[in-house]
Design an enzyme around this catalytic site. Structure first.
Site, PDB file in Angstrom:
ATOM      1  N   ASP A 150       0.825  -1.214   0.000  1.00  0.00           N
ATOM      2  CA  ASP A 150       0.000   0.000   0.000  1.00  0.00           C
ATOM      3  C   ASP A 150       0.862   1.269   0.000  1.00  0.00           C
ATOM      4  OD1 ASP A 150      -2.554   1.207   0.130  1.00  0.00           O
ATOM      5  OD2 ASP A 150      -3.239  -0.291   1.578  1.00  0.00           O
ATOM      6  N   GLU A 183      -0.722   1.682  -5.139  1.00  0.00           N
ATOM      7  CA  GLU A 183      -0.303   3.081  -5.075  1.00  0.00           C
ATOM      8  C   GLU A 183      -1.380   3.989  -5.657  1.00  0.00           C
ATOM      9  OE1 GLU A 183       1.574   6.153  -7.656  1.00  0.00           O
ATOM     10  OE2 GLU A 183       0.363   4.379  -8.049  1.00  0.00           O
ATOM     11  N   TRP A 184      -2.515   3.344  -6.018  1.00  0.00           N
ATOM     12  CA  TRP A 184      -3.744   4.038  -6.422  1.00  0.00           C
ATOM     13  C   TRP A 184      -3.615   4.840  -7.719  1.00  0.00           C
ATOM     14  CZ3 TRP A 184      -2.606   6.458  -1.179  1.00  0.00           C
ATOM     15  CH2 TRP A 184      -2.738   5.507  -0.155  1.00  0.00           C
ATOM     16  N   GLY A 185      -2.565   4.576  -8.489  1.00  0.00           N
ATOM     17  CA  GLY A 185      -2.421   5.280  -9.766  1.00  0.00           C
ATOM     18  C   GLY A 185      -1.900   6.701  -9.629  1.00  0.00           C
ATOM     19  N   ASN A 187       1.088   7.962  -9.199  1.00  0.00           N
ATOM     20  CA  ASN A 187       2.334   8.297  -9.904  1.00  0.00           C
ATOM     21  C   ASN A 187       2.440   7.548 -11.231  1.00  0.00           C
ATOM     22  OD1 ASN A 187       4.034   9.944  -7.756  1.00  0.00           O
ATOM     23  ND2 ASN A 187       3.000   8.269  -6.680  1.00  0.00           N
ATOM     24  N   ASP A 205      -9.986   3.553  -3.837  1.00  0.00           N
ATOM     25  CA  ASP A 205     -10.672   2.314  -3.437  1.00  0.00           C
ATOM     26  C   ASP A 205     -12.073   2.202  -4.040  1.00  0.00           C
ATOM     27  OD1 ASP A 205      -8.429   1.878  -2.000  1.00  0.00           O
ATOM     28  OD2 ASP A 205      -9.400   1.810  -0.034  1.00  0.00           O
TER      29      ASP A 205
HETATM   30  C1  GLA Z   1      -5.944   1.173   1.121  1.00  0.00           C
HETATM   31  C2  GLA Z   1      -6.064   0.179  -0.028  1.00  0.00           C
HETATM   32  C3  GLA Z   1      -7.201  -0.786   0.249  1.00  0.00           C
HETATM   33  C4  GLA Z   1      -6.956  -1.520   1.561  1.00  0.00           C
HETATM   34  C5  GLA Z   1      -6.796  -0.490   2.672  1.00  0.00           C
HETATM   35  C6  GLA Z   1      -6.381  -1.139   3.978  1.00  0.00           C
HETATM   36  O1  GLA Z   1      -7.049   2.015   1.184  1.00  0.00           O
HETATM   37  O2  GLA Z   1      -6.261   0.844  -1.231  1.00  0.00           O
HETATM   38  O3  GLA Z   1      -7.333  -1.717  -0.804  1.00  0.00           O
HETATM   39  O4  GLA Z   1      -5.806  -2.325   1.461  1.00  0.00           O
HETATM   40  O5  GLA Z   1      -5.787   0.465   2.344  1.00  0.00           O
HETATM   41  O6  GLA Z   1      -6.204  -0.202   4.992  1.00  0.00           O
END
Ligand code: GLA
Length: 402
Positions: A150, A183-185, A187, A205
């Protein structure tokens, strides 16, 4: 850390410089499995994980290919021990992670775990920063096969360098693990993570909704739209081109069968995740799943689209809001195509698929309706189907010899 262990860690660090790479030969098709986060968040324990594994054997998910069972955030104690080791929460995982890994492996599963590239996980537990090589050794000793990493509490760290450090630590620890960047995109990992990890999140998320927004969380349609490659006159564009065998865009885990979605919305979510070659990580409580969702998640013909060996990510080929329709297509092996028509309106509608408008698909094909499992003519003639709100019809096209 003992002197012996410290020496080992230092030796591994030195070895890394010579052989910095991710583990090859993994995730040649998008990884499939289950993850605890979407339904259980912090309420996890070893019994839940074992029961989930047992349920996935009984309901056919394991044999359909869902083999990675991933324990997400909140499995650890709030502090590392005096030697800097991560410690599984003794209340949640009293038998320890090695024992849980042994259980899963004995039942034909792979074992996944979550940590974070920052100083703390998003749940506030110890992150991996500065402990990468030590943690990778622990994961290897527990039999970990998949690490989701994460991006909370990363401070000023450089994403690429940070994830490379963990990649190198895993490689040095010597146990093949899928490395899943979370890393949620932020960078643009699709531009640099192909030789760092096996999959990378492209969005924030997901939550159980069609296209809702709740702070950091979005419904699946919003995540999907960030993957798309709309075919304009000059061809597909977008992030799909960065995906392929061993390295996948990840629009986040599945919400199939969770309570914020209708049956049709779950089916559309699942179908379109297969079109965009997404990892299929179920996030529902598979111990108490209605048979319709079991049948959905284990449908072999739909899974074959996701798992197609060519590994090409699909794209949105047509959006016609006036007609309530979006059409997503994916090129498959042997000249076949998958075509998925989504009803974007809030009511049932007749959707017409005009094959001639899908100009990337050249030639003549016979058409098979995948969910209905029946023949549906050929591409010589357009096709109209009644589709529920936010539901899909999914076709597989096979070239006709002529
Ligand atoms: C981030 C991630 C999620 C999950 C949570 C856990 O938000 O994107 O998929 O792993 O952390 O805290």
């Amino acid at each position: 850390m003992t002197i012996k262990r410290l020496t080992l860690v230092l030796a591994l660090c030195a070895a890394v410089t010579a052989s910095a790479q991710k583990f090859p030969g993994l995730a040649l098709t998008p990884p499939m499995g289950w993850n605890s986060w979407n339904t259980f968040a912090a309420n996890i324990n070893e019994n839940l994980v074992k029961e989930t594994a047992d349920a996935m054997i009984a309901n056919g998910m394991r044999d359909a290919g869902y083999t990675y069972i991933v324990v997400d955030d909140c499995w650890e104690t709030m502090e590392r021990d005096a030697r800097g080791n991560l410690v599984p929460d003794p209340k949640k995982f009293p038998s320890g992670m090695k024992a849980l890994g042994d259980y899963l492996h004995a039942k034909g599963f792979k074992f996944g775990i979550h940590s974070c590239a920052g100083t703390k996980t998003c749940g506030g537990y110890p992150g991996g920063r500065g402990h990468e090589f030590q943690d990778a050794l622990a994961y290897a000793s527990w039999g970990i096969d998949f690490l989701k990493y994460d991006w909370c509490e990363h401070g000023t760290a450089d994403a690429r360098e940070t994830y490379k450090t963990m990649r190198d630590a895993i490689h040095a620890a010597g146990r093949p693990m899928i490395f899943s960047l979370c890393e949620w995109g932020q960078n643009k990992p699709w531009e640099w993570a192909g030789d760092v990890g096996h999959m990378w999140r492209t969005t924030g998320d997901i939550y159980s909704s069609y296209d809702g927004r709740k702070g950091w969380e979005s419904g699946w349609k919003r995540n999907l739209d960030l993957q798309y490659t709309l075919v304009e006159s000059n061809g597909p564009d977008g992030i799909g081109k960065y995906a392929g065998p061993g390295h996948w865009n990840d629009p986040d885990m599945l919400e199939v069968g969770t309570e914020g979605l209708t049956f049709g919305e779950s089916r559309a979510h699942f179908s379109l995740w297969c079109i965009v070659a997404a990892p299929l990580i179920a996030g529902n409580d598979v111990r108490h799943m209605e048979p319709v969702y079991r049948d959905m998640l284990t449908n072999k013909d739909v899974l074959a689209i996701d798992q197609d060996a060519l590994g090409k990510q699909g794209f949105r080929a047509l959006a016609d809001p006036g007609k309530n329709i979006e059409i997503w297509v994916r090129e498959l092996s042997n000249g076949e195509w998958a075509v998925c028509a989504l009803n974007t309106s809030s009511a049932a509608a007749d959707l017409t698929v005009e094959w001639s408008r899908l100009w990337t698909i050249q030639g003549k094909f016979s058409v098979h309706d995948v969910w209905a499992n029946k023949a549906a003519g050929d591409t010589g003639k357009s096709l109209t189907a009644r589709v529920d709100s936010h539901d899909v019809v999914l076709f597989r096209l096979t070239p006709t010899k002529s």
